[in-house]
Write an enzyme that holds these catalytic residues in place. Sequence first.
Site, PDB file in Angstrom:
ATOM      1  N   HIS A   1     -10.104  -9.872  -5.519  1.00 36.59           N
ATOM      2  CA  HIS A   1      -9.852 -11.311  -5.380  1.00 36.59           C
ATOM      3  C   HIS A   1     -11.192 -12.036  -5.264  1.00 36.59           C
ATOM      4  O   HIS A   1     -12.112 -11.573  -4.567  1.00 36.59           O
ATOM      5  CB  HIS A   1      -9.070 -11.603  -4.092  1.00 36.59           C
ATOM      6  CG  HIS A   1      -7.622 -11.204  -4.140  1.00 36.59           C
ATOM      7  ND1 HIS A   1      -7.010 -10.612  -5.221  1.00 36.59           N
ATOM      8  CD2 HIS A   1      -6.647 -11.350  -3.188  1.00 36.59           C
ATOM      9  CE1 HIS A   1      -5.724 -10.398  -4.928  1.00 36.59           C
ATOM     10  NE2 HIS A   1      -5.495 -10.833  -3.717  1.00 36.59           N
TER      11      HIS A   1
ATOM     12  N   ARG B   1      -3.380 -17.069  -9.552  1.00 33.89           N
ATOM     13  CA  ARG B   1      -3.323 -15.675 -10.027  1.00 33.89           C
ATOM     14  C   ARG B   1      -4.069 -15.589 -11.356  1.00 33.89           C
ATOM     15  O   ARG B   1      -3.859 -16.432 -12.245  1.00 33.89           O
ATOM     16  CB  ARG B   1      -1.858 -15.286 -10.220  1.00 33.89           C
ATOM     17  CG  ARG B   1      -1.647 -13.831 -10.475  1.00 33.89           C
ATOM     18  CD  ARG B   1      -1.890 -12.962  -9.263  1.00 33.89           C
ATOM     19  NE  ARG B   1      -0.832 -13.054  -8.271  1.00 33.89           N
ATOM     20  CZ  ARG B   1      -0.941 -12.553  -7.036  1.00 33.89           C
ATOM     21  NH1 ARG B   1      -2.051 -11.944  -6.641  1.00 33.89           N
ATOM     22  NH2 ARG B   1       0.055 -12.672  -6.177  1.00 33.89           N
TER      23      ARG B   1
ATOM     24  N   VAL C   1      -0.948  -0.590  -1.756  1.00 30.05           N
ATOM     25  CA  VAL C   1      -1.690  -0.609  -0.487  1.00 30.05           C
ATOM     26  C   VAL C   1      -1.556   0.736   0.220  1.00 30.05           C
ATOM     27  O   VAL C   1      -2.526   1.286   0.731  1.00 30.05           O
ATOM     28  CB  VAL C   1      -1.192  -1.760   0.419  1.00 30.05           C
ATOM     29  CG1 VAL C   1      -1.846  -1.703   1.787  1.00 30.05           C
ATOM     30  CG2 VAL C   1      -1.461  -3.111  -0.239  1.00 30.05           C
TER      31      VAL C   1
ATOM     32  N   GLN D   1      -6.944 -14.709  -7.723  1.00 31.32           N
ATOM     33  CA  GLN D   1      -6.391 -13.481  -7.142  1.00 31.32           C
ATOM     34  C   GLN D   1      -5.864 -12.515  -8.205  1.00 31.32           C
ATOM     35  O   GLN D   1      -5.134 -12.910  -9.121  1.00 31.32           O
ATOM     36  CB  GLN D   1      -5.261 -13.851  -6.163  1.00 31.32           C
ATOM     37  CG  GLN D   1      -5.778 -14.642  -4.970  1.00 31.32           C
ATOM     38  CD  GLN D   1      -4.715 -15.051  -3.971  1.00 31.32           C
ATOM     39  OE1 GLN D   1      -4.677 -16.200  -3.544  1.00 31.32           O
ATOM     40  NE2 GLN D   1      -3.847 -14.146  -3.573  1.00 31.32           N
TER      41      GLN D   1
ATOM     42  N   LYS E   1      -0.224 -19.602   4.159  1.00 34.13           N
ATOM     43  CA  LYS E   1      -0.617 -18.429   4.944  1.00 34.13           C
ATOM     44  C   LYS E   1      -2.123 -18.417   5.167  1.00 34.13           C
ATOM     45  O   LYS E   1      -2.605 -18.212   6.280  1.00 34.13           O
ATOM     46  CB  LYS E   1      -0.240 -17.134   4.193  1.00 34.13           C
ATOM     47  CG  LYS E   1       1.197 -16.751   4.253  1.00 34.13           C
ATOM     48  CD  LYS E   1       1.336 -15.382   3.572  1.00 34.13           C
ATOM     49  CE  LYS E   1       2.584 -15.258   2.768  1.00 34.13           C
ATOM     50  NZ  LYS E   1       2.581 -14.099   1.885  1.00 34.13           N
TER      51      LYS E   1
ATOM     52  N   ASN F   1      -9.118  -6.472  -2.932  1.00 30.22           N
ATOM     53  CA  ASN F   1      -7.974  -6.919  -2.116  1.00 30.22           C
ATOM     54  C   ASN F   1      -7.163  -5.758  -1.564  1.00 30.22           C
ATOM     55  O   ASN F   1      -6.492  -5.898  -0.542  1.00 30.22           O
ATOM     56  CB  ASN F   1      -7.062  -7.835  -2.941  1.00 30.22           C
ATOM     57  CG  ASN F   1      -6.674  -7.223  -4.266  1.00 30.22           C
ATOM     58  OD1 ASN F   1      -7.534  -6.999  -5.127  1.00 30.22           O
ATOM     59  ND2 ASN F   1      -5.407  -6.934  -4.448  1.00 30.22           N
TER      60      ASN F   1
ATOM     61  N   ARG G   1       2.444 -12.151  11.399  1.00 29.46           N
ATOM     62  CA  ARG G   1       1.076 -12.674  11.547  1.00 29.46           C
ATOM     63  C   ARG G   1       0.967 -13.883  12.466  1.00 29.46           C
ATOM     64  O   ARG G   1      -0.009 -14.020  13.188  1.00 29.46           O
ATOM     65  CB  ARG G   1       0.512 -13.048  10.166  1.00 29.46           C
ATOM     66  CG  ARG G   1       0.210 -11.842   9.311  1.00 29.46           C
ATOM     67  CD  ARG G   1      -0.302 -12.282   7.955  1.00 29.46           C
ATOM     68  NE  ARG G   1      -0.330 -11.157   7.035  1.00 29.46           N
ATOM     69  CZ  ARG G   1      -0.227 -11.283   5.722  1.00 29.46           C
ATOM     70  NH1 ARG G   1      -0.096 -12.474   5.164  1.00 29.46           N
ATOM     71  NH2 ARG G   1      -0.271 -10.211   4.956  1.00 29.46           N
TER      72      ARG G   1
ATOM     73  N   CYS H   1      -4.582 -10.812   2.138  1.00 29.54           N
ATOM     74  CA  CYS H   1      -5.795 -10.253   1.507  1.00 29.54           C
ATOM     75  C   CYS H   1      -6.877 -11.327   1.307  1.00 29.54           C
ATOM     76  O   CYS H   1      -8.070 -11.079   1.541  1.00 29.54           O
ATOM     77  CB  CYS H   1      -5.451  -9.598   0.187  1.00 29.54           C
ATOM     78  SG  CYS H   1      -4.130 -10.399  -0.722  1.00 29.54           S
TER      79      CYS H   1
ATOM     80  N   GLY I   1      -2.561  -7.729  -6.029  1.00 30.77           N
ATOM     81  CA  GLY I   1      -2.119  -8.389  -4.803  1.00 30.77           C
ATOM     82  C   GLY I   1      -0.619  -8.601  -4.780  1.00 30.77           C
ATOM     83  O   GLY I   1      -0.033  -8.852  -3.734  1.00 30.77           O
TER      84      GLY I   1
ATOM     85  N   SER J   1      11.832   7.439  -3.420  1.00 29.02           N
ATOM     86  CA  SER J   1      10.592   8.194  -3.632  1.00 29.02           C
ATOM     87  C   SER J   1      10.553   9.537  -2.913  1.00 29.02           C
ATOM     88  O   SER J   1       9.517  10.203  -2.924  1.00 29.02           O
ATOM     89  CB  SER J   1       9.402   7.362  -3.144  1.00 29.02           C
ATOM     90  OG  SER J   1       9.357   6.155  -3.834  1.00 29.02           O
TER      91      SER J   1
HETATM   92  N1  LIG Z   1      -1.584  -5.741  -2.560  1.00 34.26           N
HETATM   93  C1  LIG Z   1      -2.361  -6.440  -1.752  1.00 34.26           C
HETATM   94  O1  LIG Z   1      -3.480  -6.888  -2.069  1.00 34.26           O
HETATM   95  C2  LIG Z   1      -1.887  -6.709  -0.373  1.00 34.26           C
HETATM   96  C3  LIG Z   1      -2.796  -7.194   0.535  1.00 34.26           C
HETATM   97  C4  LIG Z   1      -2.375  -7.464   1.828  1.00 34.26           C
HETATM   98  C5  LIG Z   1      -1.078  -7.230   2.161  1.00 34.26           C
HETATM   99  N2  LIG Z   1      -0.190  -6.745   1.247  1.00 34.26           N
HETATM  100  C6  LIG Z   1       1.177  -6.505   1.681  1.00 34.26           C
HETATM  101  O2  LIG Z   1       1.416  -5.100   1.759  1.00 34.26           O
HETATM  102  C7  LIG Z   1       2.773  -4.826   1.443  1.00 34.26           C
HETATM  103  C8  LIG Z   1       2.853  -3.820   0.299  1.00 34.26           C
HETATM  104  O3  LIG Z   1       2.186  -4.320  -0.837  1.00 34.26           O
HETATM  105  P1  LIG Z   1       1.910  -3.414  -2.126  1.00 34.26           P
HETATM  106  O4  LIG Z   1       1.033  -4.240  -2.968  1.00 34.26           O
HETATM  107  O5  LIG Z   1       1.470  -2.042  -1.739  1.00 34.26           O
HETATM  108  O6  LIG Z   1       3.397  -3.314  -2.765  1.00 34.26           O
HETATM  109  P2  LIG Z   1       3.966  -2.232  -3.791  1.00 34.26           P
HETATM  110  O7  LIG Z   1       2.901  -1.643  -4.622  1.00 34.26           O
HETATM  111  O8  LIG Z   1       5.100  -2.918  -4.479  1.00 34.26           O
HETATM  112  O9  LIG Z   1       4.566  -1.061  -2.842  1.00 34.26           O
HETATM  113  C9  LIG Z   1       5.660  -1.283  -1.979  1.00 34.26           C
HETATM  114  C10 LIG Z   1       5.874  -0.060  -1.106  1.00 34.26           C
HETATM  115  O10 LIG Z   1       6.913  -0.328  -0.181  1.00 34.26           O
HETATM  116  C11 LIG Z   1       7.896   0.718  -0.258  1.00 34.26           C
HETATM  117  N3  LIG Z   1       9.222   0.207   0.049  1.00 34.26           N
HETATM  118  C12 LIG Z   1       9.899  -0.791  -0.549  1.00 34.26           C
HETATM  119  N4  LIG Z   1      11.132  -0.930   0.013  1.00 34.26           N
HETATM  120  C13 LIG Z   1      11.222   0.004   0.978  1.00 34.26           C
HETATM  121  C14 LIG Z   1      12.234   0.379   1.902  1.00 34.26           C
HETATM  122  N5  LIG Z   1      13.419  -0.255   1.953  1.00 34.26           N
HETATM  123  N6  LIG Z   1      11.981   1.402   2.751  1.00 34.26           N
HETATM  124  C15 LIG Z   1      10.809   2.048   2.734  1.00 34.26           C
HETATM  125  N7  LIG Z   1       9.806   1.754   1.867  1.00 34.26           N
HETATM  126  C16 LIG Z   1      10.017   0.738   1.007  1.00 34.26           C
HETATM  127  C17 LIG Z   1       7.815   1.174  -1.702  1.00 34.26           C
HETATM  128  O11 LIG Z   1       8.399   2.453  -1.792  1.00 34.26           O
HETATM  129  P3  LIG Z   1       9.135   2.926  -3.168  1.00 34.26           P
HETATM  130  O12 LIG Z   1       8.033   3.295  -4.110  1.00 34.26           O
HETATM  131  O13 LIG Z   1       9.930   4.086  -2.699  1.00 34.26           O
HETATM  132  O14 LIG Z   1       9.947   1.761  -3.653  1.00 34.26           O
HETATM  133  C18 LIG Z   1       6.300   1.175  -1.900  1.00 34.26           C
HETATM  134  O15 LIG Z   1       5.755   2.337  -1.307  1.00 34.26           O
HETATM  135  C19 LIG Z   1       3.407  -6.185   1.158  1.00 34.26           C
HETATM  136  O16 LIG Z   1       3.962  -6.670   2.351  1.00 34.26           O
HETATM  137  C20 LIG Z   1       2.240  -7.034   0.743  1.00 34.26           C
HETATM  138  O17 LIG Z   1       2.460  -8.399   0.957  1.00 34.26           O
HETATM  139  C21 LIG Z   1      -0.566  -6.461  -0.009  1.00 34.26           C
END
Ligand SMILES: NC(=O)c1ccc[n+]([C@@H]2O[C@H](COP(=O)([O-])OP(=O)(O)OC[C@H]3O[C@@H](n4cnc5c(N)ncnc54)[C@H](OP(=O)(O)O)[C@@H]3O)[C@@H](O)[C@H]2O)c1
Length: 341
Positions: free
Chosen positions: A242, A235, A14, A157, A214, A315, A99, A130, A161, A40
């Site tokens: 999605h 999924r 995201v 989905q 949710k 999504n 939320r 999403c 996601g 990172s």
């Molecule tokens: N994917 C979707 O469709 C979607 C839609 C709506 C909402 N969301 C929500 O958005 C959020 C992120 O989703 P994503 O799909 O992008 O996940 P992701 O690909 O797993 O990425 C997670 C991100 O969070 C960072 N992170 C993890 N632990 C951290 C910490 N302790 N301090 C600072 N940064 C940290 C990670 O950094 P590192 O790389 O350094 O670990 C990475 O940049 C979640 O809450 C998810 O539920 C996702």
Amino acid sequence: MDYKVAVVGATGNVGREMLSVLAERQFPAREVVALASTRSVGTDVSFGDRTLKVKALDYYDFKDTDICLMSAGGSVSKEWSPKIAAAGAIVIDNSSQWRMDRQVPLVVPEVNADALDHGIKKGIIANPNCSTAQLVVALKPLNDEAKIKRIVVATYQSVSGAGKDAMDELFRQTRSVFVADPIERKHFTKQIAFNVIPHIADFLDSGYTKEEWKMMVEVQKILDPDIQITVTCVRVPVFIGHSEAVHIEFERPITAQRARALLREAPGVLVVDKHEDGGYVTPIEAAGEDATYVSRIRKDPTVENGLAMWIVADNLRKGAALNAVQIAEVLVNRKLLKRAA
Ligand SMILES: NC(=O)c1ccc[n+]([C@@H]2O[C@H](COP(=O)([O-])OP(=O)(O)OC[C@H]3O[C@@H](n4cnc5c(N)ncnc54)[C@H](OP(=O)(O)O)[C@@H]3O)[C@@H](O)[C@H]2O)c1
């Protein structure tokens, strides 16, 4: 170029999309900062035709940040969003942490941007799940016309996601199937390659999953608390996009033709609905796009005022990054940033 924007979770699915959307839409930022975990630090992430070096959230000082787009999961948001808001930034959070907090607006700009005018008491605005975002974009004009009584949804989905590790798992398992390697499973509860899994997030006592809960409560918070809604979240082995099969019962009569006409005029919606081979949108076509696509609009003859339809969106964009940036644009356009601070 007025605002300083921080993106937390900038290395994730995201967060990376947030940086692209900010650049594409030329958000009026004087500076954009990419933040993630200490793992990172120093990684390069793209921002338009530039690259940004990732910094550590843990050591970042937010005192002159105006907007913080958060997408680092619920526990990070729980700890950090109040601290970032206390430093003076407005946080737009993608996790489910805030939320359903009564003091936190849950916003999809095409549907309820006005929720922001009632104040941003905690300095936090929530982005919906999403699957909720694309659903309410399509339902809003229909609810305004004929008042929704009940909704039955089944989602399909994509693995994005569930984050970047989940995408890698689908890729690895698919490869393993072709080369006859053993299937390794870490993120999903069953094999996801060439399969579908009717289980997203934890089970609740009710038998629904947290993801289903949710969607149900978020639709009620955004659209109308009186709407009855039941959801099955599934999924599927799709990387991005999605899809939702949606059955809606209305208080007042509404024809499929009228729904098509309303949806054609609705912001953020594109209707692709030809009753012929390929006359509908699938996730592959929606990936990378901003619109919420509505196809297969038809009468549901099993209830008095019923319609059925197929809703698809990217999504990572409408379901997350695009919606968050649209909220930031509303804050700028309505001059809500200074007021909230
Ligand atoms: N994917 C979707 O469709 C979607 C839609 C709506 C909402 N969301 C929500 O958005 C959020 C992120 O989703 P994503 O799909 O992008 O996940 P992701 O690909 O797993 O990425 C997670 C991100 O969070 C960072 N992170 C993890 N632990 C951290 C910490 N302790 N301090 C600072 N940064 C940290 C990670 O950094 P590192 O790389 O350094 O670990 C990475 O940049 C979640 O809450 C998810 O539920 C996702």
